[in-house]
Design a protein around this motif. Sequence first.
Motif, PDB file in Angstrom:
ATOM      1  N   LEU A  66       0.878  -1.079   0.172  1.00 44.56           N
ATOM      2  CA  LEU A  66      -0.353  -0.338  -0.111  1.00 44.56           C
ATOM      3  C   LEU A  66       0.664   1.356  -0.204  1.00 44.56           C
ATOM      4  N   GLY A  67       0.694   2.363  -0.782  1.00 42.03           N
ATOM      5  CA  GLY A  67       1.754   2.994  -1.136  1.00 42.03           C
ATOM      6  C   GLY A  67       1.243   4.711  -1.372  1.00 42.03           C
ATOM      7  N   GLY A  68      -0.819   4.489  -0.850  1.00 44.06           N
ATOM      8  CA  GLY A  68      -1.322   5.373  -0.854  1.00 44.06           C
ATOM      9  C   GLY A  68      -2.967   5.291  -1.285  1.00 44.06           C
ATOM     10  N   TYR A  69      -3.265   6.516  -1.712  1.00 40.80           N
ATOM     11  CA  TYR A  69      -4.785   6.391  -1.836  1.00 40.80           C
ATOM     12  C   TYR A  69      -5.369   7.108  -3.041  1.00 40.80           C
ATOM     13  N   VAL A  70      -6.264   6.965  -3.714  1.00 35.96           N
ATOM     14  CA  VAL A  70      -6.670   7.499  -4.549  1.00 35.96           C
ATOM     15  C   VAL A  70      -8.771   7.615  -4.481  1.00 35.96           C
ATOM     16  N   ASP A  71      -9.098   8.562  -4.525  1.00 35.30           N
ATOM     17  CA  ASP A  71     -10.132   8.888  -4.575  1.00 35.30           C
ATOM     18  C   ASP A  71     -11.371   9.691  -6.128  1.00 35.30           C
ATOM     19  N   PHE A  72     -12.692   9.098  -6.102  1.00 32.74           N
ATOM     20  CA  PHE A  72     -13.293   9.986  -7.034  1.00 32.74           C
ATOM     21  C   PHE A  72     -14.716  10.629  -7.070  1.00 32.74           C
ATOM     22  N   ASP A  73     -15.781  11.740  -6.489  1.00 34.51           N
ATOM     23  CA  ASP A  73     -16.363  12.514  -6.344  1.00 34.51           C
ATOM     24  C   ASP A  73     -17.469  12.778  -7.507  1.00 34.51           C
ATOM     25  N   PRO A  74     -18.039  11.951  -8.006  1.00 38.56           N
ATOM     26  CA  PRO A  74     -18.818  12.842  -9.361  1.00 38.56           C
ATOM     27  C   PRO A  74     -19.673  13.539  -8.099  1.00 38.56           C
ATOM     28  N   ASP A  75     -20.114  14.055  -6.811  1.00 42.23           N
ATOM     29  CA  ASP A  75     -21.168  14.504  -6.730  1.00 42.23           C
ATOM     30  C   ASP A  75     -20.376  16.026  -5.901  1.00 42.23           C
ATOM     31  N   LEU A  76     -18.684  16.174  -6.289  1.00 39.78           N
ATOM     32  CA  LEU A  76     -18.363  17.415  -5.237  1.00 39.78           C
ATOM     33  C   LEU A  76     -18.204  18.587  -6.812  1.00 39.78           C
TER      34      LEU A  76
END
Length: 169
Positions: A66-76
């Motif tokens: 585990l080297g990090g985190y990514v997300d996506f948010d279509p509601d922002l």
Amino acid sequence: MVVELRPLTTEDVEAHNAGEDELVVRWLTGGYGTIEGTAEHFAVLADNAAAGVGKRGYGMWVDGRLGGYVDFDPDLDDGLEADEVNLSYCVHPWARGRGVAGEAVALVCALLRSDGIGRRAAIRADPENDASLRVADKAGFRFVREFVSGTDRHPDGSPATLRLYLLDL
């Protein structure tokens, strides 16, 4: 180097929290995660993914670690138009400087395209966050404008000015 995205689970909480440092706190979270809070956040992301709605997040796995985190948010919608999907990411200190965030952004954009989510991917970055600005540039995003955020704040409580970068999906 192989970068993969995988949904985060409760087994990943400790490794995720251990990867937080002052840069992650400054540019993304605003504070260090707790075991309970991070587990709760991962559960919300998993529920959203199962329902196909809202913010969804993934661990950035670098050569199996585990080297990090990514997300996506279509509601922002802060600074964004309809069908622009916000991307956020952080890279653990040991994995920085290797192109991990750029690869993860490319993988998320491919996922958005294949699932038909949004028209453009968006990166909203603080003008002083040189690493994030480089990710946007190297990933092919184009600078659109600076704007005063209605949601993001500096540590002193003043509104943050952000740069908006977009990539057509």
